[in-house]
Motif scaffolding. Structure first.
Motif, mmCIF file in Angstrom:
data_model
loop_
_atom_site.group_PDB
_atom_site.id
_atom_site.type_symbol
_atom_site.label_atom_id
_atom_site.label_comp_id
_atom_site.label_asym_id
_atom_site.label_seq_id
_atom_site.Cartn_x
_atom_site.Cartn_y
_atom_site.Cartn_z
ATOM 1 N N GLU A 215 0.830 -1.206 0.000
ATOM 2 C CA GLU A 215 0.000 0.000 0.000
ATOM 3 C C GLU A 215 0.863 1.253 0.000
ATOM 4 O O GLU A 215 0.529 2.258 -0.640
ATOM 5 C CB GLU A 215 -0.909 -0.014 1.224
ATOM 6 C CG GLU A 215 -1.899 1.138 1.271
ATOM 7 C CD GLU A 215 -2.762 1.100 2.519
ATOM 8 O OE1 GLU A 215 -3.641 1.973 2.650
ATOM 9 O OE2 GLU A 215 -2.542 0.207 3.351
ATOM 10 N N SER A 218 1.948 2.355 -3.657
ATOM 11 C CA SER A 218 0.979 2.963 -4.572
ATOM 12 C C SER A 218 0.748 4.442 -4.279
ATOM 13 O O SER A 218 0.338 5.195 -5.167
ATOM 14 C CB SER A 218 -0.346 2.200 -4.499
ATOM 15 O OG SER A 218 -0.853 2.212 -3.173
ATOM 16 N N SER A 219 1.010 4.865 -3.066
ATOM 17 C CA SER A 219 0.784 6.272 -2.713
ATOM 18 C C SER A 219 2.084 7.039 -2.491
ATOM 19 O O SER A 219 2.051 8.203 -2.094
ATOM 20 C CB SER A 219 -0.071 6.356 -1.440
ATOM 21 O OG SER A 219 0.583 5.700 -0.360
ATOM 22 N N ARG A 221 5.597 9.105 -2.997
ATOM 23 C CA ARG A 221 6.211 10.116 -3.853
ATOM 24 C C ARG A 221 7.705 10.074 -3.577
ATOM 25 O O ARG A 221 8.128 10.350 -2.448
ATOM 26 C CB ARG A 221 5.645 11.503 -3.551
ATOM 27 C CG ARG A 221 4.151 11.652 -3.827
ATOM 28 C CD ARG A 221 3.728 13.083 -3.504
ATOM 29 N NE ARG A 221 2.356 13.342 -3.918
ATOM 30 C CZ ARG A 221 1.362 13.583 -3.071
ATOM 31 N NH1 ARG A 221 1.604 13.590 -1.764
ATOM 32 N NH2 ARG A 221 0.142 13.830 -3.514
ATOM 33 N N GLU A 246 4.760 8.162 -8.884
ATOM 34 C CA GLU A 246 5.051 9.581 -8.664
ATOM 35 C C GLU A 246 6.534 9.739 -8.328
ATOM 36 O O GLU A 246 6.950 9.542 -7.190
ATOM 37 C CB GLU A 246 4.179 10.135 -7.548
ATOM 38 C CG GLU A 246 2.701 10.205 -7.932
ATOM 39 C CD GLU A 246 1.920 11.092 -6.986
ATOM 40 O OE1 GLU A 246 2.303 12.266 -6.802
ATOM 41 O OE2 GLU A 246 0.933 10.596 -6.425
ATOM 42 N N SER A 268 7.877 10.959 0.164
ATOM 43 C CA SER A 268 7.833 9.766 1.001
ATOM 44 C C SER A 268 9.219 9.181 1.218
ATOM 45 O O SER A 268 9.497 8.581 2.262
ATOM 46 C CB SER A 268 6.933 8.702 0.360
ATOM 47 O OG SER A 268 5.684 9.234 0.004
ATOM 48 N N PRO A 343 0.603 5.021 4.347
ATOM 49 C CA PRO A 343 -0.181 6.224 4.050
ATOM 50 C C PRO A 343 -0.870 6.756 5.303
ATOM 51 O O PRO A 343 -1.388 6.003 6.121
ATOM 52 C CB PRO A 343 -1.215 5.725 3.029
ATOM 53 C CG PRO A 343 -0.572 4.525 2.407
ATOM 54 C CD PRO A 343 0.236 3.889 3.499
ATOM 55 N N SER A 346 -2.557 14.047 5.435
ATOM 56 C CA SER A 346 -1.664 14.963 4.745
ATOM 57 C C SER A 346 -0.754 15.659 5.737
ATOM 58 O O SER A 346 -1.155 16.041 6.831
ATOM 59 C CB SER A 346 -2.463 16.003 3.957
ATOM 60 O OG SER A 346 -3.297 16.715 4.833
#
Length: 365
Positions: A215, A218-219, A221, A246, A268, A343, A346
């Motif tokens: 997971e 996929s998210s 950066r 990304e 990330s 994840p 924000s």
């Protein structure tokens, strides 16, 4: 071109690669020099087996064919599938020592021409073992395994998977043998194939591989920092194969700080080359660690100095981990799996700290 390669003639990475190759082949690489200005002489020594060698040499290498025969009643024909020509040839030489019949193919599609039809009676056909080298990345390996499944809908053969080292996220199907492929290891694996059931039409239980995209991938950066454009491209492609889409690139430490200032998010993870012009990876890492927002962000160093001292420099500068060149996809995936944060909500996008750092550098016109 202000890269390290252009300015200093290289980093010595070729020597590191050559030394690793010699070690993998149980050989040695030595260097001697008569002094400054006299040049260097490199000597590579690799143990080899020659089928036409005298008997005493064969005995000294302990590769007598009599000790490498298959169990009684089991004498398969081996089909070697490998896209790497030299490795394919070396594997065939091992099979020749074991007095086995073999064929060499460079793609799986050709197996349909050499294996018995799935409608044939197995007891009347010569047993066929497909010895296939799996790619390193899980996604490429899954494609290969799917192609194997399709081939076994029309042809009858057992499969021996030659696999790279294990990595989290996927599982090599059985039966398998790991690299490097040696004579005793190959003999043992092929001998055990006599007890492996021949897959029936529609059965795919033995060639299923689990390929999971974490997971966090996929998210994620990721910022890739390297002064060589081709290196950045290679890293981007490797990341995309893992499911990380990304990716932002920077050509040196100073560009990396600017990319962080301009980004509306917190990266990330950062893949940071060590030797770069203007601002090296070590200094850039020290500056980033002074920013509270990047105090805990994974920074993975990439260095041509794979020795203990070089890796210790990376850790001492504040890098989370370090890996050597050339980039090993499995090692990179393992490091990202271990260090990428899961994840969450924000994060703050205050850019004050990085902006203060950049203000200390002269602006280029």
């Amino acid at each position: 071109d202000s890269s390290i390669t252009r300015r200093y003639g290289g980093t010595g990475l070729g020597l590191v690669i050559s030394q690793r190759l010699m070690q993998r082949m149980h050989g040695t690489l030595r260097v001697s020099s008569g002094g400054e200005g006299q040049g260097c002489r490199f000597t590579a020594t690799v143990p080899c087996f020659c089928p036409e060698a005298p008997e005493e040499l064969r005995s000294s290498l302990d590769v007598r064919a009599s000790s490498l025969r298959m169990v009684e009643g089991w004498h398969p024909r081996v089909v070697v599938i490998d896209s790497l020509g030299l490795r394919r040839q070396a594997t065939c030489e091992l099979l020749q020592i074991m007095t086995l019949r073999f064929e060499a193919l460079d793609s799986l599609e050709e197996v349909i021409n050499v294996a018995p039809s799935s409608t044939a009676r197995p007891e009347l056909e010569e047993p066929v073992v497909v010895l296939i080298f799996l790619p390193k990345t899980p996604f490429e390996a899954q494609e290969t395994l799917s192609a194997l499944q399709r081939a076994q809908q029309h042809r009858t053969f057992r499969t021996l998977h030659v696999s790279p080292v294990k990595v989290s996220g996927w599982e090599v199907p059985s039966p398998s043998v790991s690299l490097p492929l040696t004579l005793p290891k190959l003999h043992q694996a092929l001998s055990a194939m006599s007890d492996v059931d021949i897959p029936t039409h529609g059965s795919s239980r033995h060639i299923c591989a689990h390929v999971a995209v974490p997971e966090a991938f996929s998210s994620a950066r990721v910022l890739v920092v390297d002064d060589v454009p081709m290196n950045r491209r290679v890293l981007r492609l490797k990341l995309q194969q893992m499911g990380i889409t990304e990716v932002v690139e920077a050509g040196n430490g100073l560009e990396a700080l600017r990319a962080i200032e301009e980004a509306a998010f917190i990266f990330s993870a950062i893949l940071m080359d060590v030797m770069m012009p203007q601002l090296c990876g070590l200094e850039a890492t020290r500056m980033l660690r002074a920013d509270p927002r990047y105090a805990a962000v994974p920074i993975i160093g990439i260095t041509g100095d794979c020795g203990a001292e070089g890796l210790q420099q990376c850790v001492g500068a504040g890098m989370t981990a370090a890996m050597g060149k050339p980039i090993d996809t499995l090692v990179l995936r393992e490091l990202l799996t271990r260090h990428l944060p899961r994840p969450s909500g924000s994060a703050s996008t205050s850019l004050l700290a990085v902006g203060q750092i950049l203000s200390s550098f002269p602006q280029q016109g």
